[in-house]
Design an enzyme around this catalytic site. Structure first.
Site, PDB file in Angstrom:
ATOM      1  N   LYS A   1       0.795  -1.253   0.035  1.00  0.00           N
ATOM      2  CA  LYS A   1       0.000   0.105   0.156  1.00  0.00           C
ATOM      3  C   LYS A   1       0.916   1.251   0.036  1.00  0.00           C
ATOM      4  O   LYS A   1       0.408   2.243  -0.765  1.00  0.00           O
ATOM      5  CB  LYS A   1      -1.014   0.118   1.249  1.00  0.00           C
ATOM      6  CG  LYS A   1      -2.237  -0.940   0.879  1.00  0.00           C
ATOM      7  CD  LYS A   1      -3.012  -0.971   2.023  1.00  0.00           C
ATOM      8  CE  LYS A   1      -4.067  -2.038   2.125  1.00  0.00           C
ATOM      9  NZ  LYS A   1      -5.365  -1.884   2.896  1.00  0.00           N
TER      10      LYS A   1
ATOM     11  N   ASP B   1     -10.306   2.290   2.620  1.00  0.00           N
ATOM     12  CA  ASP B   1     -10.518   1.289   3.801  1.00  0.00           C
ATOM     13  C   ASP B   1     -11.258   2.112   4.749  1.00  0.00           C
ATOM     14  O   ASP B   1     -12.357   1.510   5.391  1.00  0.00           O
ATOM     15  CB  ASP B   1      -9.137   1.058   4.291  1.00  0.00           C
ATOM     16  CG  ASP B   1      -8.590  -0.001   3.330  1.00  0.00           C
ATOM     17  OD1 ASP B   1      -8.868  -0.821   2.555  1.00  0.00           O
ATOM     18  OD2 ASP B   1      -7.224  -0.042   3.358  1.00  0.00           O
TER      19      ASP B   1
END
Ligand code: NAP
Length: 287
Positions: free
Chosen positions: A70, A106
């Protein structure tokens, strides 16, 4: 149906265990598109940007990103969303005319999961006006704290076994304070939201201690969320339901962060229907 164009992927290392292909291929099929979403491992030693360029040349139009990439994805982007910028991490990439656009769904996925649960539990709607207690300070906690900040929660209380890791997250949002892991009950006092972002309670991990005392300390109508989804009904959620609290399971975040990615690629939010939820639960139960 084309197998070589309009491809999508979840990028990770390893990534074979990911449930993203199951979720996105369900939505692609429902939208009449080819179910071209695959697991795509990228070795952490490889040049991430070069790997993305290779994927774009192979007909990929976007990708999700998971551990450990990420942050590397963030560094490889031409442009990033506000949420990705605040986290320094990207979980959704769109490939657009040779440019890579990064987003992070997220945290908003977590919030959307709560909002969906609130539709069914209108009395819990006041949680935004009260303090929130976040247990844990790992990767998932980062996204959730930043999202709670964007949602305007005025008092975000954070506690983690390793206190220094929690201290390092206070810059993610305004009004984040850190308390001792041993003071969970006091920290829960009057909260409208309790969320477990630790791996405690996950299959094979120890249980979360002190649950009854924390639940008793929460404010009236509080939401209790666990982002652990294996098992789906954690001890925390079972105890929360038994105590008359509103419990939100880990599929809320998993499905809604995916739905927000899908919306970025195709411009429309897909439906989280009962068939998808059942397929996911069956897959989780398979282990
Ligand atoms: P992570 O970065 O490894 O963080 C793990 C967290 O758990 C840390 O805060 C760690 O505390 C804490 N922890 C681990 N063992 C502990 C123990 N014995 N006692 C107290 N605290 C303990 O993991 P992550 O990526 O944030 O994921 C955390 C959990 O969320 C996992 O179960 C994962 O499957 C789940 N998750 C769910 C979703 C979803 O969509 N529903 C998304 C992401 C993650 P220390 O800092 O002290 O080690």
């Amino acid at each position: 149906m084309s197998e070589t164009r309009d491809r999508l992927a979840i990028i990770g290392w390893p990534v074979g265990h990911s449930r993203s292909p199951l979720i996105h291929n369900h939505w692609l099929a429902a939208a009449g598109r080819a179910p071209n979403y695959v697991a795509h491992p990228i070795d952490p030693n490889d040049d991430f940007r070069a790997a993305l360029e290779g994927m774009a040349a192979e007909g990929f139009i976007g990708a999700n990103v998971t551990i450990p990439h990420k942050e590397a994805a963030f560094a490889a982007m031409d442009e990033v969303s506000v949420a990705a910028q605040s986290l320094g991490a990207v979980n959704t990439i769109s490939f657009k005319q040779g440019r890579f656009m990064g987003a992070n769904t997220d945290g908003d996925g977590f919030l959307l999961g709560l909002e969906t649960a609130m539709d069914q539990a209108v009395s819990a709607a006041g949680w935004r006006d009260r303090p929130a207690l976040v247990l844990g300070a790992g990767g998932a906690a980062r996204a959730i704290i930043a999202a709670l900040g964007r949602a305007g929660i005025g008092d975000i209380r954070l506690t983690n076994r390793t206190r220094e890791k929690a201290e390092a997250l206070t810059a993610l949002a305004d009004n984040v304070s850190v308390g001792d892991w041993g003071a969970r009950q006091q920290l829960a006092e009057g909260c409208g939201l309790l969320v477990n972002t630790t791996s405690l309670g996950m299959t094979g991990q120890p249980p979360l201690d002190g649950v009854s005392a924390m639940l008793a300390s929460l404010g009236d109508g509080a939401l209790v969320a666990d982002i652990v989804y294996a098992p789906l009904e954690t001890d925390l959620l079972r105890a929360a339901r038994a105590a008359g609290r509103h419990a939100v399971d880990g599929l809320g975040m998993l499905l809604n962060q995916a739905a927000l990615s899908f919306e970025i690629w195709f411009g429309a939010r897909p439906e989280i229907d009962a068939t998808l939820r059942a397929a996911l639960i069956a897959d989780i139960e398979k282990g």
